[in-house]
Scaffold this active site. Structure first.
Site, PDB file in Angstrom:
ATOM      1  N   GLY A  69     -58.509  63.191  12.933  1.00  0.00           N
ATOM      2  CA  GLY A  69     -58.811  61.796  13.259  1.00  0.00           C
ATOM      3  C   GLY A  69     -58.666  60.866  12.059  1.00  0.00           C
ATOM      4  O   GLY A  69     -58.136  59.758  12.179  1.00  0.00           O
ATOM      5  N   SER A  70     -59.111  61.319  10.903  1.00  0.00           N
ATOM      6  CA  SER A  70     -59.031  60.464   9.710  1.00  0.00           C
ATOM      7  C   SER A  70     -57.576  60.147   9.380  1.00  0.00           C
ATOM      8  O   SER A  70     -57.241  59.008   9.057  1.00  0.00           O
ATOM      9  CB  SER A  70     -59.682  61.156   8.510  1.00  0.00           C
ATOM     10  OG  SER A  70     -61.042  61.385   8.765  1.00  0.00           O
ATOM     11  N   ASN A 149     -69.512  56.601  16.699  1.00  0.00           N
ATOM     12  CA  ASN A 149     -69.966  57.974  16.480  1.00  0.00           C
ATOM     13  C   ASN A 149     -71.456  58.069  16.165  1.00  0.00           C
ATOM     14  O   ASN A 149     -72.059  59.114  16.360  1.00  0.00           O
ATOM     15  CB  ASN A 149     -69.157  58.625  15.360  1.00  0.00           C
ATOM     16  CG  ASN A 149     -68.984  57.732  14.151  1.00  0.00           C
ATOM     17  OD1 ASN A 149     -68.481  56.609  14.248  1.00  0.00           O
ATOM     18  ND2 ASN A 149     -69.423  58.207  13.011  1.00  0.00           N
ATOM     19  N   GLN A 177     -64.340  59.515  19.479  1.00  0.00           N
ATOM     20  CA  GLN A 177     -65.546  59.857  20.250  1.00  0.00           C
ATOM     21  C   GLN A 177     -65.351  59.646  21.752  1.00  0.00           C
ATOM     22  O   GLN A 177     -66.096  60.195  22.556  1.00  0.00           O
ATOM     23  CB  GLN A 177     -66.738  59.015  19.776  1.00  0.00           C
ATOM     24  CG  GLN A 177     -67.212  59.353  18.370  1.00  0.00           C
ATOM     25  CD  GLN A 177     -67.888  60.709  18.271  1.00  0.00           C
ATOM     26  OE1 GLN A 177     -68.455  61.226  19.236  1.00  0.00           O
ATOM     27  NE2 GLN A 177     -67.836  61.310  17.095  1.00  0.00           N
ATOM     28  N   SER A 197     -59.148  63.233  17.666  1.00  0.00           N
ATOM     29  CA  SER A 197     -59.335  64.434  16.854  1.00  0.00           C
ATOM     30  C   SER A 197     -59.800  65.600  17.722  1.00  0.00           C
ATOM     31  O   SER A 197     -60.730  65.466  18.513  1.00  0.00           O
ATOM     32  CB  SER A 197     -60.383  64.151  15.778  1.00  0.00           C
ATOM     33  OG  SER A 197     -60.657  65.329  15.063  1.00  0.00           O
ATOM     34  N   HIS A 199     -61.388  68.486  17.097  1.00  0.00           N
ATOM     35  CA  HIS A 199     -62.661  69.208  16.942  1.00  0.00           C
ATOM     36  C   HIS A 199     -63.853  68.464  17.542  1.00  0.00           C
ATOM     37  O   HIS A 199     -64.970  68.976  17.561  1.00  0.00           O
ATOM     38  CB  HIS A 199     -62.912  69.588  15.474  1.00  0.00           C
ATOM     39  CG  HIS A 199     -63.336  68.480  14.571  1.00  0.00           C
ATOM     40  ND1 HIS A 199     -64.652  68.267  14.241  1.00  0.00           N
ATOM     41  CD2 HIS A 199     -62.644  67.531  13.910  1.00  0.00           C
ATOM     42  CE1 HIS A 199     -64.744  67.240  13.407  1.00  0.00           C
ATOM     43  NE2 HIS A 199     -63.525  66.776  13.192  1.00  0.00           N
ATOM     44  N   THR A 235     -44.064  71.283   8.555  1.00  0.00           N
ATOM     45  CA  THR A 235     -44.141  72.239   9.661  1.00  0.00           C
ATOM     46  C   THR A 235     -45.456  72.060  10.397  1.00  0.00           C
ATOM     47  O   THR A 235     -46.518  72.025   9.776  1.00  0.00           O
ATOM     48  CB  THR A 235     -44.018  73.675   9.117  1.00  0.00           C
ATOM     49  OG1 THR A 235     -42.796  73.751   8.384  1.00  0.00           O
ATOM     50  CG2 THR A 235     -44.022  74.695  10.232  1.00  0.00           C
ATOM     51  N   CYS A 323     -73.810  60.691   6.541  1.00  0.00           N
ATOM     52  CA  CYS A 323     -72.533  60.550   5.847  1.00  0.00           C
ATOM     53  C   CYS A 323     -72.735  60.105   4.413  1.00  0.00           C
ATOM     54  O   CYS A 323     -71.940  60.374   3.543  1.00  0.00           O
ATOM     55  CB  CYS A 323     -71.659  59.523   6.555  1.00  0.00           C
ATOM     56  SG  CYS A 323     -71.269  60.002   8.218  1.00  0.00           S
TER      57      CYS A 323
HETATM   58  C1  LIG Z   1     -65.078  62.454  13.479  1.00  0.00           C
HETATM   59  C2  LIG Z   1     -64.538  61.079  13.537  1.00  0.00           C
HETATM   60  C3  LIG Z   1     -63.403  60.711  12.798  1.00  0.00           C
HETATM   61  C4  LIG Z   1     -62.730  61.644  11.840  1.00  0.00           C
HETATM   62  O1  LIG Z   1     -62.045  62.689  12.467  1.00  0.00           O
HETATM   63  P1  LIG Z   1     -61.666  63.988  11.609  1.00  0.00           P
HETATM   64  O2  LIG Z   1     -60.810  64.787  12.517  1.00  0.00           O
HETATM   65  O3  LIG Z   1     -62.954  64.665  11.270  1.00  0.00           O
HETATM   66  O4  LIG Z   1     -60.926  63.504  10.403  1.00  0.00           O
HETATM   67  C5  LIG Z   1     -62.933  59.424  12.937  1.00  0.00           C
HETATM   68  N1  LIG Z   1     -63.529  58.541  13.754  1.00  0.00           N
HETATM   69  C6  LIG Z   1     -64.605  58.852  14.494  1.00  0.00           C
HETATM   70  C7  LIG Z   1     -65.198  57.841  15.404  1.00  0.00           C
HETATM   71  C8  LIG Z   1     -65.151  60.129  14.408  1.00  0.00           C
HETATM   72  O5  LIG Z   1     -66.231  60.433  15.123  1.00  0.00           O
END
Ligand SMILES: *Cc1c(COP(=O)(O)O)cnc(C)c1O
Length: 388
Positions: A69-70, A149, A177, A197, A199, A235, A323
């Site tokens: 996500g980042s 989040n 989210q 993202s 995870h 890759t 955080c």
């Molecule tokens: C967790 C999160 C991210 C970051 O995602 P990662 O895959 O951990 O880099 C970005 N934005 C929000 C709103 C998130 O909850």
């Protein structure tokens, strides 16, 4: 162990792991090679791309796999700005974005961009009038998250998107989210770019995607090979992408029932906390919030202390300053709601998943009540409040 920190990350779904394993073992072909072994990897990636495209009503060629996500947030902001320099140098975002957006905007400011960080109301909602007022002739990008989040607030995303479109401004949303919790249609909701993202919806860590509407001009994020239409070289993380595809499929198939269950359990938790613990408030919006999110402020005590004591009982939750724990400052999101610092320090975030149960919430309640009253007994702020 009771895991109630699903906004931080989620448990890998066993079917997702099962789907990934062959690509960490026998199916090790490089998707860019020509032989049969490579084709297995390539087809698996394209299958995942199709599932994801379907999940958000996009075209497969509008999906770019990233390292999470980042990365998707960084890429969206930097690339749109770089490719549209001729149009202007102004970005609009909010004060409650994830750091992946906020810190990228701060970086852009150091490189000649001007950024407006919109305030939100005390329930965490962006004011559409304020957004309209912030628009300048030089505005190239609006980046406003779909759902927050920390406090779970869901933004009036379609209205924001409409404003962006009326002014010919690109609209990026951090949907990390929201995905799997709220139905997403890039067509109906009108996003130009969307970050997700894996995870956060029971997929693997270190993989995500950026949706980019086909008309949006983009620059490469990683220079190198031709992967991801030449814009994100390297890759691909085949097992990760396959896992994300499977997780997306499961998330879509189960969304309706799962979300209903989460929402009921969340409201049960909120109801019990209000009824059984004094001097507490719910942060965020009572209705426009993620189904699994509850964020409380317990007056007179620190959220971090509650988190550590719940951990000793085997319960994982998060405090509003997680955080920035090292810096020991309250969360930028809670501060943006305009709450006093001492209330922000007392915040606790509980985030449920589809697997969370009433029994788990009941155990949490027993422990939480004990811990809060124990901490308050030692709190000088509480003593002062009582006038002792
Ligand atoms: C967790 C999160 C991210 C970051 O995602 P990662 O895959 O951990 O880099 C970005 N934005 C929000 C709103 C998130 O909850």
């Amino acid at each position: 162990m009771i895991y109630l920190d699903n906004a931080a990350t989620t448990k890998l779904h066993p079917f997702v792991l099962e789907e990934m394993l062959p690509f960490m073992n026998g199916n090790y072909g490089n998707p860019s090679s020509l032989y049969e072994l490579a084709t297995i990897s390539k087809n698996a990636i394209e299958h995942a791309r199709q599932i994801i495209a379907n999940a958000i009503e996009a075209k497969p060629e509008e999906i770019y796999f990233t390292g999470g996500g980042s990365e998707a947030d960084n890429w969206a902001i930097k690339a749109v700005c770089d490719a549209n320099k001729h149009k202007g140098n102004h970005i609009i975002t909010t004060k409650i974005e994830h750091h992946a957006v906020l810190h990228t905007c701060e970086y852009m400011e150091k490189h000649g961009y001007e950024v407006t960080y919109l305030d939100v109301g005390e329930q965490g909602i962006v004011d559409i009038k304020a957004l309209k007022k912030a628009i300048r002739p030089t505005t190239v990008l609006i980046s406003i998250m779909f759902a927050n989040n920390e406090i779970g607030t869901i933004q009036p995303i379609e209205q924001i998107s409409q404003v962006a479109r009326e002014h010919g401004i690109y609209f990026h949303t951090d949907g990390v989210q929201a995905f799997g919790q709220i139905p997403i249609s890039v067509k109906k909701q009108g996003f130009d770019l969307l970050s997700v993202s894996a995870h956060k919806f029971h997929g693997p860590k270190g993989v995500g995607f950026l949706y980019v509407r086909s008309k949006v001009k983009m620059q490469a994020f990683i220079h190198g090979g031709h992967q991801e239409r030449g814009l994100r070289a390297g890759t691909q993380n085949v097992a990760g992408i396959v896992g994300m595809g499977k997780a997306a499929q499961i998330a879509m198939d189960t969304m309706k029932g799962r979300v209903k269950k989460e929402r009921e359990l969340r409201d049960y938790l909120i109801g019990r906390v209000y009824k059984e613990i004094p001097y507490v408030r719910l942060n965020g919006h009572p209705r426009f919030r993620l189904p699994g999110n509850a964020n409380f402020s317990f007056q007179f005590i620190e959220g971090e202390a509650i988190v550590l004591m719940l951990d000793m009982e085997g319960i994982c939750v998060s405090s509003g300053s997680a955080c920035t724990a090292g810096l020991h400052s309250p969360s930028h999101v809670l501060m943006a709601l305009g709450m006093p610092e001492e209330i922000a320090y007392g915040s606790l975030r509980v985030t449920l998943s589809g697997e969370s149960t009433k029994e788990e919430v009941d155990i949490l309640m027993i422990k939480l009540k004990q811990i809060v009253s124990q901490l308050r007994k030692k709190s000088s702020a509480y003593e002062m409040y009582l006038g002792r």
